[in-house]
Write a protein that holds these residues in place. Structure first.
Motif, PDB file in Angstrom:
ATOM      1  N   LEU A 154      31.962  21.788  18.009  1.00  0.00           N
ATOM      2  CA  LEU A 154      30.710  22.420  18.562  1.00  0.00           C
ATOM      3  C   LEU A 154      30.736  24.106  17.968  1.00  0.00           C
ATOM      4  O   LEU A 154      31.919  24.305  16.882  1.00  0.00           O
ATOM      5  CB  LEU A 154      31.456  22.746  20.144  1.00  0.00           C
ATOM      6  N   VAL A 155      29.797  23.896  18.339  1.00  0.00           N
ATOM      7  CA  VAL A 155      29.238  25.649  17.445  1.00  0.00           C
ATOM      8  C   VAL A 155      29.862  26.684  19.029  1.00  0.00           C
ATOM      9  O   VAL A 155      29.787  26.093  19.863  1.00  0.00           O
ATOM     10  CB  VAL A 155      28.153  25.544  17.612  1.00  0.00           C
ATOM     11  N   THR A 156      30.802  27.156  18.401  1.00  0.00           N
ATOM     12  CA  THR A 156      31.167  28.752  19.410  1.00  0.00           C
ATOM     13  C   THR A 156      31.232  29.723  18.883  1.00  0.00           C
ATOM     14  O   THR A 156      31.319  30.189  17.524  1.00  0.00           O
ATOM     15  CB  THR A 156      33.087  27.809  19.427  1.00  0.00           C
ATOM     16  N   HIS A 157      31.698  30.609  19.750  1.00  0.00           N
ATOM     17  CA  HIS A 157      31.278  31.756  19.536  1.00  0.00           C
ATOM     18  C   HIS A 157      32.218  32.857  20.535  1.00  0.00           C
ATOM     19  O   HIS A 157      32.734  32.037  22.420  1.00  0.00           O
ATOM     20  CB  HIS A 157      29.871  32.462  20.127  1.00  0.00           C
ATOM     21  N   LYS A 158      33.331  33.100  20.033  1.00  0.00           N
ATOM     22  CA  LYS A 158      34.235  33.901  20.783  1.00  0.00           C
ATOM     23  C   LYS A 158      33.877  34.979  21.678  1.00  0.00           C
ATOM     24  O   LYS A 158      33.768  36.042  21.465  1.00  0.00           O
ATOM     25  CB  LYS A 158      35.787  33.879  20.084  1.00  0.00           C
ATOM     26  N   LEU A 159      34.191  35.199  23.170  1.00  0.00           N
ATOM     27  CA  LEU A 159      33.668  36.647  23.496  1.00  0.00           C
ATOM     28  C   LEU A 159      34.338  37.318  23.819  1.00  0.00           C
ATOM     29  O   LEU A 159      34.745  38.238  23.353  1.00  0.00           O
ATOM     30  CB  LEU A 159      33.146  35.532  24.878  1.00  0.00           C
ATOM     31  N   LEU A 160      35.680  37.134  24.043  1.00  0.00           N
ATOM     32  CA  LEU A 160      37.022  38.205  24.964  1.00  0.00           C
ATOM     33  C   LEU A 160      37.807  36.840  24.286  1.00  0.00           C
ATOM     34  O   LEU A 160      38.063  35.885  24.440  1.00  0.00           O
ATOM     35  CB  LEU A 160      36.916  38.548  25.550  1.00  0.00           C
ATOM     36  N   ARG A 161      39.909  37.434  24.103  1.00  0.00           N
ATOM     37  CA  ARG A 161      39.833  37.488  23.971  1.00  0.00           C
ATOM     38  C   ARG A 161      41.315  37.529  25.618  1.00  0.00           C
ATOM     39  O   ARG A 161      40.926  38.556  26.166  1.00  0.00           O
ATOM     40  CB  ARG A 161      41.551  37.932  23.072  1.00  0.00           C
ATOM     41  N   ALA A 162      42.034  36.334  25.488  1.00  0.00           N
ATOM     42  CA  ALA A 162      42.520  36.444  27.466  1.00  0.00           C
ATOM     43  C   ALA A 162      43.745  37.079  26.935  1.00  0.00           C
ATOM     44  O   ALA A 162      44.767  36.430  28.104  1.00  0.00           O
ATOM     45  CB  ALA A 162      42.544  35.153  27.872  1.00  0.00           C
ATOM     46  N   ASP A 163      44.602  37.905  26.990  1.00  0.00           N
ATOM     47  CA  ASP A 163      45.233  38.993  27.079  1.00  0.00           C
ATOM     48  C   ASP A 163      45.512  38.877  28.596  1.00  0.00           C
ATOM     49  O   ASP A 163      44.549  38.967  29.652  1.00  0.00           O
ATOM     50  CB  ASP A 163      45.153  39.583  26.426  1.00  0.00           C
ATOM     51  N   PHE A 164      46.936  39.429  29.348  1.00  0.00           N
ATOM     52  CA  PHE A 164      47.119  39.196  30.117  1.00  0.00           C
ATOM     53  C   PHE A 164      48.330  40.106  30.581  1.00  0.00           C
ATOM     54  O   PHE A 164      49.503  40.396  30.242  1.00  0.00           O
ATOM     55  CB  PHE A 164      47.417  37.242  30.809  1.00  0.00           C
ATOM     56  N   THR A 165      48.333  40.746  32.187  1.00  0.00           N
ATOM     57  CA  THR A 165      49.564  41.325  32.393  1.00  0.00           C
ATOM     58  C   THR A 165      49.714  40.979  34.442  1.00  0.00           C
ATOM     59  O   THR A 165      48.478  40.377  34.467  1.00  0.00           O
ATOM     60  CB  THR A 165      48.845  43.487  31.838  1.00  0.00           C
ATOM     61  N   PRO A 166      51.353  41.883  34.568  1.00  0.00           N
ATOM     62  CA  PRO A 166      50.733  41.340  36.212  1.00  0.00           C
ATOM     63  C   PRO A 166      49.549  42.737  36.581  1.00  0.00           C
ATOM     64  O   PRO A 166      49.386  43.929  36.092  1.00  0.00           O
ATOM     65  CB  PRO A 166      52.028  42.018  36.608  1.00  0.00           C
ATOM     66  N   MET A 167      49.217  42.456  37.924  1.00  0.00           N
ATOM     67  CA  MET A 167      47.800  43.235  38.587  1.00  0.00           C
ATOM     68  C   MET A 167      48.684  43.105  40.329  1.00  0.00           C
ATOM     69  O   MET A 167      48.444  41.723  40.315  1.00  0.00           O
ATOM     70  CB  MET A 167      46.514  43.158  38.208  1.00  0.00           C
ATOM     71  N   LEU A 168      48.466  44.351  40.896  1.00  0.00           N
ATOM     72  CA  LEU A 168      48.417  44.198  42.607  1.00  0.00           C
ATOM     73  C   LEU A 168      47.432  44.771  43.103  1.00  0.00           C
ATOM     74  O   LEU A 168      47.343  46.365  42.336  1.00  0.00           O
ATOM     75  CB  LEU A 168      50.390  44.282  42.715  1.00  0.00           C
ATOM     76  N   HIS A 169      47.455  45.693  44.368  1.00  0.00           N
ATOM     77  CA  HIS A 169      47.566  46.295  45.374  1.00  0.00           C
ATOM     78  C   HIS A 169      47.910  47.563  45.563  1.00  0.00           C
ATOM     79  O   HIS A 169      48.667  47.175  45.074  1.00  0.00           O
ATOM     80  CB  HIS A 169      46.872  45.826  46.550  1.00  0.00           C
ATOM     81  N   PRO A 170      47.171  48.315  45.672  1.00  0.00           N
ATOM     82  CA  PRO A 170      48.198  49.540  45.135  1.00  0.00           C
ATOM     83  C   PRO A 170      48.977  49.992  46.116  1.00  0.00           C
ATOM     84  O   PRO A 170      50.110  50.684  46.609  1.00  0.00           O
ATOM     85  CB  PRO A 170      47.509  50.839  44.892  1.00  0.00           C
ATOM     86  N   SER A 171      48.823  48.777  47.466  1.00  0.00           N
ATOM     87  CA  SER A 171      49.718  49.230  48.558  1.00  0.00           C
ATOM     88  C   SER A 171      50.713  48.296  48.534  1.00  0.00           C
ATOM     89  O   SER A 171      51.419  48.690  49.814  1.00  0.00           O
ATOM     90  CB  SER A 171      48.855  48.955  50.319  1.00  0.00           C
ATOM     91  N   LEU A 172      51.189  47.635  48.189  1.00  0.00           N
ATOM     92  CA  LEU A 172      52.061  47.007  47.668  1.00  0.00           C
ATOM     93  C   LEU A 172      53.304  47.253  47.298  1.00  0.00           C
ATOM     94  O   LEU A 172      54.690  47.122  48.170  1.00  0.00           O
ATOM     95  CB  LEU A 172      51.934  45.393  47.056  1.00  0.00           C
ATOM     96  N   GLU A 173      53.308  48.241  46.974  1.00  0.00           N
ATOM     97  CA  GLU A 173      54.729  48.946  46.630  1.00  0.00           C
ATOM     98  C   GLU A 173      55.021  49.396  46.652  1.00  0.00           C
ATOM     99  O   GLU A 173      56.756  49.690  47.748  1.00  0.00           O
ATOM    100  CB  GLU A 173      54.198  49.061  44.995  1.00  0.00           C
ATOM    101  N   ALA A 174      54.392  50.380  47.878  1.00  0.00           N
ATOM    102  CA  ALA A 174      54.481  50.573  49.275  1.00  0.00           C
ATOM    103  C   ALA A 174      55.369  50.036  50.562  1.00  0.00           C
ATOM    104  O   ALA A 174      55.883  50.626  50.952  1.00  0.00           O
ATOM    105  CB  ALA A 174      53.239  51.865  50.111  1.00  0.00           C
ATOM    106  N   ARG A 175      54.205  49.207  50.536  1.00  0.00           N
ATOM    107  CA  ARG A 175      54.704  48.297  52.175  1.00  0.00           C
ATOM    108  C   ARG A 175      56.209  47.582  51.709  1.00  0.00           C
ATOM    109  O   ARG A 175      57.026  47.829  52.256  1.00  0.00           O
ATOM    110  CB  ARG A 175      54.123  47.309  52.056  1.00  0.00           C
TER     111      ARG A 175
END
Length: 301
Positions: A154-175
């Motif tokens: 197939l002809v392919t065009h890379k749009l972006l790299r799928a780098d990753f990291t943890p993310m959470l709602h700000p209230s979770l840490e306080a809770r």
């Protein structure tokens, strides 16, 4: 100079058989009998002067000559098909896009109106699914896939790299009352889809041992689009690609506790068969989409 062409009926039968590696499936696609497909291929082999298939008891395999002719024939038929469609419909018609749900929900649906405003004669139909589209069997014009690079056919065009990291709602840490000072602190947190392989990769990249998760415990969310919904609801920590969640971070719905972004050779790719590269509706969509991703992140060393 006159072109030297084989019988097109024979070439059409051969191309279908080469693509499927099956005379039976080629016959079903073309509405012919298996015997008729076999006859047409023998006609072509006589014209070429060499076998195109190695015929076994249960399967057929392409010879070197067959592989070369099969690849060129498929590309030629794709080009004829795209040219015919372009002449028939110009730049109008329906553009069917198969797109992975994360990209569909978190980027394409939010921006597609701009393409449709610029090209009102093209009706866009989205097919959001996690399965890889089969361009030979499905009515799909173009696809946006996630993961490793798609098939080299197939002809392919890379749009972006799928780098990753943890993310959470700000209230979770306080809770929970558990401050996040370093990556190891996340081991005390509820992780959304803890058997997502990205977790082990990220912890290893952070230099944190994570015992007990070598075996899949069966808990699966199915995709980071669903993990993100759970994370924004405060149910736990998701392992996500921050590019898609910049608005959520700005609005306070998500927080990235660490700057540590795990590099990945996975990514998001625009892809389509080579013969469709000049179809007007595909060219217009491709150029519009790539204008939003002009310089994808380089692959990690």
């Amino acid at each position: 100079m006159a072109r030297v062409l084989p019988p097109l009926s024979a070439l059409r039968a051969f191309e279908a058989a080469a693509r499927h590696l099956s005379f039976t499936r080629a016959a079903a696609e073309l509405g012919m009998t298996q015997a008729a497909v076999s006859y047409q291929i023998r006609v072509l082999e006589e014209r070429v002067g060499t076998p195109l298939f190695l015929r076994g008891a249960r399967q057929v395999v392409l010879t070197d000559a067959g592989r070369r002719l099969g690849t060129d024939a498929s590309g030629a038929f794709d080009l004829i098909s795209a040219s015919f469609e372009a002449v028939r419909s110009g730049t109008s018609g329906v553009l069917t896009i198969s797109v992975i749900p994360t990209f569909a929900t978190l980027w394409l649906a939010r921006h597609l109106y701009a393409f449709q405003l610029a090209h009102p004669d093209i009706a866009v139909r989205l097919q959001s699914n996690r399965e890889i589209a089969d361009f030979d069997k499905e009515p799909v014009d173009i696809a946006i896939r996630g993961g490793l690079p798609p098939s080299p056919s197939l002809v392919t065009h890379k749009l972006l790299r799928a780098d990753f990291t943890p993310m959470l709602h700000p209230s979770l840490e306080a809770r929970l009352g558990l401050p996040l000072h370093e990556p190891a602190d996340l081991l005390r947190y509820p992780l959304i889809d803890p058997t997502d392989p990205w977790w082990n990769e990220w912890f290893a990249f952070a230099g944190v041992a994570r015992p007990g998760f070598e075996v899949d415990n069966g808990h699966k969310m199915g995709g980071q689009d669903l993990e993100a919904i759970a994370a924004t609801a405060g149910h736990g920590v998701g392992i996500l690609t921050p590019f898609f969640y910049r608005d959520d971070v700005a609005a306070g719905r998500l927080r990235q506790p660490f700057d540590l972004l795990c590099p990945s050779d996975r990514g998001y790719w625009l892809c389509y068969p080579p013969g469709r590269r000049n179809a007007p509706k595909i060219r217009l969509f491709r150029d519009w989409l790539l204008s939003h991703f002009p310089e994808p992140s380089p692959s990690p060393a």
